[in-house]
Design a protein around this motif. Structure first.
Motif, short mmCIF file in Angstrom:
data_model
loop_
_atom_site.label_atom_id
_atom_site.label_comp_id
_atom_site.label_asym_id
_atom_site.label_seq_id
_atom_site.Cartn_x
_atom_site.Cartn_y
_atom_site.Cartn_z
N MET A 1 0.84 -1.19 0.00
CA MET A 1 0.00 0.00 0.00
C MET A 1 0.88 1.24 0.00
O MET A 1 1.85 1.33 0.73
CB MET A 1 -0.88 -0.02 1.25
CG MET A 1 -1.62 1.25 1.46
SD MET A 1 -2.63 1.23 2.94
CE MET A 1 -1.45 1.70 4.17
N HIS A 3 1.02 5.52 0.22
CA HIS A 3 0.35 6.78 0.56
C HIS A 3 0.86 7.81 -0.43
O HIS A 3 2.05 8.08 -0.50
CB HIS A 3 0.66 7.20 2.00
CG HIS A 3 -0.07 6.39 3.00
ND1 HIS A 3 -1.40 6.61 3.31
CD2 HIS A 3 0.32 5.33 3.74
CE1 HIS A 3 -1.78 5.72 4.21
NE2 HIS A 3 -0.76 4.92 4.48
N GLY A 67 -6.85 3.73 5.05
CA GLY A 67 -5.79 2.81 5.50
C GLY A 67 -6.36 1.47 5.92
O GLY A 67 -5.82 0.41 5.58
N ARG A 68 -7.48 1.50 6.65
CA ARG A 68 -8.15 0.25 7.07
C ARG A 68 -8.67 -0.51 5.86
O ARG A 68 -8.55 -1.73 5.80
CB ARG A 68 -9.30 0.56 8.02
CG ARG A 68 -8.82 0.94 9.39
CD ARG A 68 -9.99 0.93 10.38
NE ARG A 68 -9.56 1.53 11.63
CZ ARG A 68 -10.26 2.42 12.30
NH1 ARG A 68 -11.44 2.81 11.88
NH2 ARG A 68 -9.80 2.91 13.42
N ALA A 70 -7.51 -0.41 2.84
CA ALA A 70 -6.34 -0.96 2.12
C ALA A 70 -5.85 -2.24 2.81
O ALA A 70 -5.58 -3.24 2.14
CB ALA A 70 -5.23 0.07 2.06
N GLN A 71 -5.77 -2.23 4.13
CA GLN A 71 -5.33 -3.43 4.86
C GLN A 71 -6.29 -4.59 4.64
O GLN A 71 -5.87 -5.73 4.46
CB GLN A 71 -5.21 -3.13 6.36
CG GLN A 71 -4.03 -2.25 6.69
CD GLN A 71 -4.04 -1.78 8.14
OE1 GLN A 71 -5.07 -1.77 8.80
NE2 GLN A 71 -2.87 -1.39 8.62
N MET A 72 -7.59 -4.30 4.65
CA MET A 72 -8.60 -5.34 4.46
C MET A 72 -8.44 -5.99 3.08
O MET A 72 -8.46 -7.23 2.95
CB MET A 72 -10.00 -4.73 4.59
CG MET A 72 -11.11 -5.75 4.65
SD MET A 72 -12.76 -4.98 4.64
CE MET A 72 -12.73 -3.98 6.13
N LYS A 74 -5.76 -5.95 1.15
CA LYS A 74 -4.45 -6.60 1.08
C LYS A 74 -4.57 -8.04 1.59
O LYS A 74 -4.05 -8.97 0.97
CB LYS A 74 -3.45 -5.80 1.92
CG LYS A 74 -2.03 -6.20 1.71
CD LYS A 74 -1.30 -5.07 0.96
CE LYS A 74 0.07 -5.50 0.54
NZ LYS A 74 0.16 -5.84 -0.87
N ARG A 75 -5.30 -8.23 2.69
CA ARG A 75 -5.50 -9.58 3.24
C ARG A 75 -6.30 -10.46 2.29
O ARG A 75 -6.20 -11.67 2.33
CB ARG A 75 -6.21 -9.50 4.60
CG ARG A 75 -5.28 -9.05 5.72
CD ARG A 75 -5.87 -9.30 7.09
NE ARG A 75 -7.02 -8.46 7.37
CZ ARG A 75 -6.96 -7.27 7.96
NH1 ARG A 75 -5.81 -6.76 8.32
NH2 ARG A 75 -8.06 -6.57 8.18
N ASN A 79 -3.30 -6.13 -4.62
CA ASN A 79 -1.93 -5.66 -4.52
C ASN A 79 -1.73 -4.17 -4.77
O ASN A 79 -1.11 -3.50 -3.96
CB ASN A 79 -1.02 -6.45 -5.47
CG ASN A 79 -0.82 -7.85 -4.94
OD1 ASN A 79 -0.55 -8.04 -3.77
ND2 ASN A 79 -0.98 -8.84 -5.81
N CYS A 83 -3.46 5.17 -1.31
CA CYS A 83 -4.31 6.02 -0.47
C CYS A 83 -3.87 7.47 -0.60
O CYS A 83 -2.68 7.76 -0.68
CB CYS A 83 -4.21 5.60 0.99
SG CYS A 83 -4.85 3.96 1.31
#
Length: 98
Positions: A1, A3, A67-68, A70-72, A74-75, A79, A83
């Motif tokens: 991710m 920024h 950010g949250r 993006a993390q979700m 990514k899991r 790819n 943000c």
């Protein structure tokens, strides 16, 4: 991710999936031209609407929710996730209001 600064974000968002992860009322109050609204609260159910083969550009009001989001993703195996640094609050480009 990654920024991205507003300049970097602006350079690539037209060739990407631009997604506003704020709630619908915030989105209707003003959003970046061309953005789709998929609120963070609905992302778990709606992530299949987002293609994995294209870059994703997220933004929210500041940077916390994007950010949250993006993390979700990514899991879930996504790819190319970007943000907007500073979020919609710092955006100086074109805005659409409902």
């Amino acid at each position: 991710m990654k920024h991205l600064t507003e300049e970097e974000f602006r350079a690539g968002y037209r060739k990407a999936q631009l997604i506003d992860v704020r709630e619908p009322k915030e989105y209707e109050g003003g959003h970046i031209l061309g953005a789709r609204n998929i609120p963070l609260s609905q992302l778990r159910q709606r992530h299949k609407e987002i293609r994995q083969d294209q870059p994703i550009y997220f933004y929210c009001q500041n940077t916390v929710r994007s950010g949250r989001a993006a993390q979700m993703l990514k899991r879930k195996g996504y790819n190319d996730i970007n943000c907007l640094k500073g979020g919609f609050k710092g955006w100086t480009g074109k805005v659409k209001k409902k």
